[in-house]
Design an enzyme around this catalytic site. Structure first.
Site, PDB file in Angstrom:
ATOM      1  N   CYS A 100      47.425  17.822  49.912  1.00 52.45           N
ATOM      2  CA  CYS A 100      45.992  17.919  50.205  1.00 52.45           C
ATOM      3  C   CYS A 100      45.411  16.521  50.106  1.00 52.45           C
ATOM      4  O   CYS A 100      45.748  15.777  49.175  1.00 52.45           O
ATOM      5  CB  CYS A 100      45.321  18.849  49.193  1.00 52.45           C
ATOM      6  SG  CYS A 100      43.547  19.051  49.456  1.00 52.45           S
ATOM      7  N   HIS A 142      44.977  27.377  53.512  1.00 53.76           N
ATOM      8  CA  HIS A 142      44.683  26.219  52.665  1.00 53.76           C
ATOM      9  C   HIS A 142      43.261  25.713  52.922  1.00 53.76           C
ATOM     10  O   HIS A 142      42.487  25.494  51.976  1.00 53.76           O
ATOM     11  CB  HIS A 142      45.722  25.123  52.937  1.00 53.76           C
ATOM     12  CG  HIS A 142      45.480  23.846  52.208  1.00 53.76           C
ATOM     13  ND1 HIS A 142      46.323  23.357  51.239  1.00 53.76           N
ATOM     14  CD2 HIS A 142      44.459  22.948  52.305  1.00 53.76           C
ATOM     15  CE1 HIS A 142      45.833  22.213  50.776  1.00 53.76           C
ATOM     16  NE2 HIS A 142      44.697  21.936  51.400  1.00 53.76           N
ATOM     17  N   GLU A 143      42.914  25.549  54.200  1.00 52.72           N
ATOM     18  CA  GLU A 143      41.591  24.994  54.522  1.00 52.72           C
ATOM     19  C   GLU A 143      40.471  25.958  54.134  1.00 52.72           C
ATOM     20  O   GLU A 143      39.433  25.539  53.606  1.00 52.72           O
ATOM     21  CB  GLU A 143      41.495  24.624  56.006  1.00 52.72           C
ATOM     22  CG  GLU A 143      42.472  23.543  56.469  1.00 52.72           C
ATOM     23  CD  GLU A 143      42.512  22.312  55.591  1.00 52.72           C
ATOM     24  OE1 GLU A 143      41.479  21.973  54.994  1.00 52.72           O
ATOM     25  OE2 GLU A 143      43.594  21.704  55.484  1.00 52.72           O
ATOM     26  N   HIS A 146      39.351  25.968  50.558  1.00 54.03           N
ATOM     27  CA  HIS A 146      38.402  24.911  50.169  1.00 54.03           C
ATOM     28  C   HIS A 146      36.962  25.421  50.231  1.00 54.03           C
ATOM     29  O   HIS A 146      36.103  24.960  49.464  1.00 54.03           O
ATOM     30  CB  HIS A 146      38.520  23.702  51.109  1.00 54.03           C
ATOM     31  CG  HIS A 146      39.647  22.765  50.784  1.00 54.03           C
ATOM     32  ND1 HIS A 146      39.694  22.034  49.622  1.00 54.03           N
ATOM     33  CD2 HIS A 146      40.761  22.433  51.477  1.00 54.03           C
ATOM     34  CE1 HIS A 146      40.792  21.275  49.620  1.00 54.03           C
ATOM     35  NE2 HIS A 146      41.461  21.504  50.735  1.00 54.03           N
TER      36      HIS A 146
HETATM   37 NI    NI Z   1      43.248  20.467  51.202  1.00 53.60          NI
END
Ligand code: NI
Length: 177
Positions: A100, A142-143, A146
């Site tokens: 990341c 993953h995104e 966030h």
């Molecule tokens: Ni990330």
């Protein structure tokens, strides 16, 4: 072109729940998307979420043809995804390495849904609706994490497979986040 500083783990802004975009086609959204793309490309990232540059909106971008950070990964089309919603299509999990831009120099072994459907909107408010699997599915999860203040280390289960990229992959030319 505006490459913005990427916040690093420990910054409380990465832990916020971001709010939805309520207006498409605005200069503000266009500027944000341009800065996100410039920043992601400058850092060779596979994806970037708005909170990583300090903007608490539900906006992510991702995609690459060949990623120096993930040389084994199949290409993912460049995608702008606003107000995303993920839907699991099965409980099947797959583990894989993640890094990341907000956690530079480290990699972790993270379980993710292998296959999922995602929906959201592009910069103009047009619907995007895709069913994906593998690395594409991993990047989206993953995104989108966030946007809910979740960083991938919070998903790691096996901490014997979490560490510095240079130590985990000695002698390999893996990009230094
Ligand atoms: Ni990330």
């Amino acid at each position: 072109m505006a490459v913005r500083p990427v916040l690093r783990m420990g910054d409380p802004r990465l832990l916020q729940v971001s709010r939805p975009v309520d207006r498409f086609g605005s200069p503000e959204l266009d500027d944000l998307l341009r800065d996100m793309e410039d920043t992601m490309r400058a850092l060779d990232g596979a994806g970037l979420a708005a909170p990583q540059i300090g903007v608490a909106l539900r906006v992510v971008i991702f995609g690459f043809s060949a990623s120096p950070r993930y040389p084994e990964a199949e290409p993912v089309p460049y995608t702008v995804l606003v107000n995303p919603a993920l839907e699991a299509l099965s409980d099947e999990l797959e583990e894989g390495w993640e890094g990341c831009l907000s956690v530079p120099g480290l990699r972790g072994w993270v379980p993710r849904l292998r296959r999922l459907r995602y929906r959201g909107f592009d910069a103009r408010g047009q619907l995007i609706d895709r069913t994906v699997e593998g690395f594409h599915a991993r990047v989206v999860q993953h995104e989108c994490d966030h946007l809910d203040g979740i960083l991938y280390p919070m998903r790691v289960r096996d901490f014997t497979r979490f560490g510095f990229t240079e130590e985990l992959f000695p002698g390999q030319a893996v990009a230094d986040d």
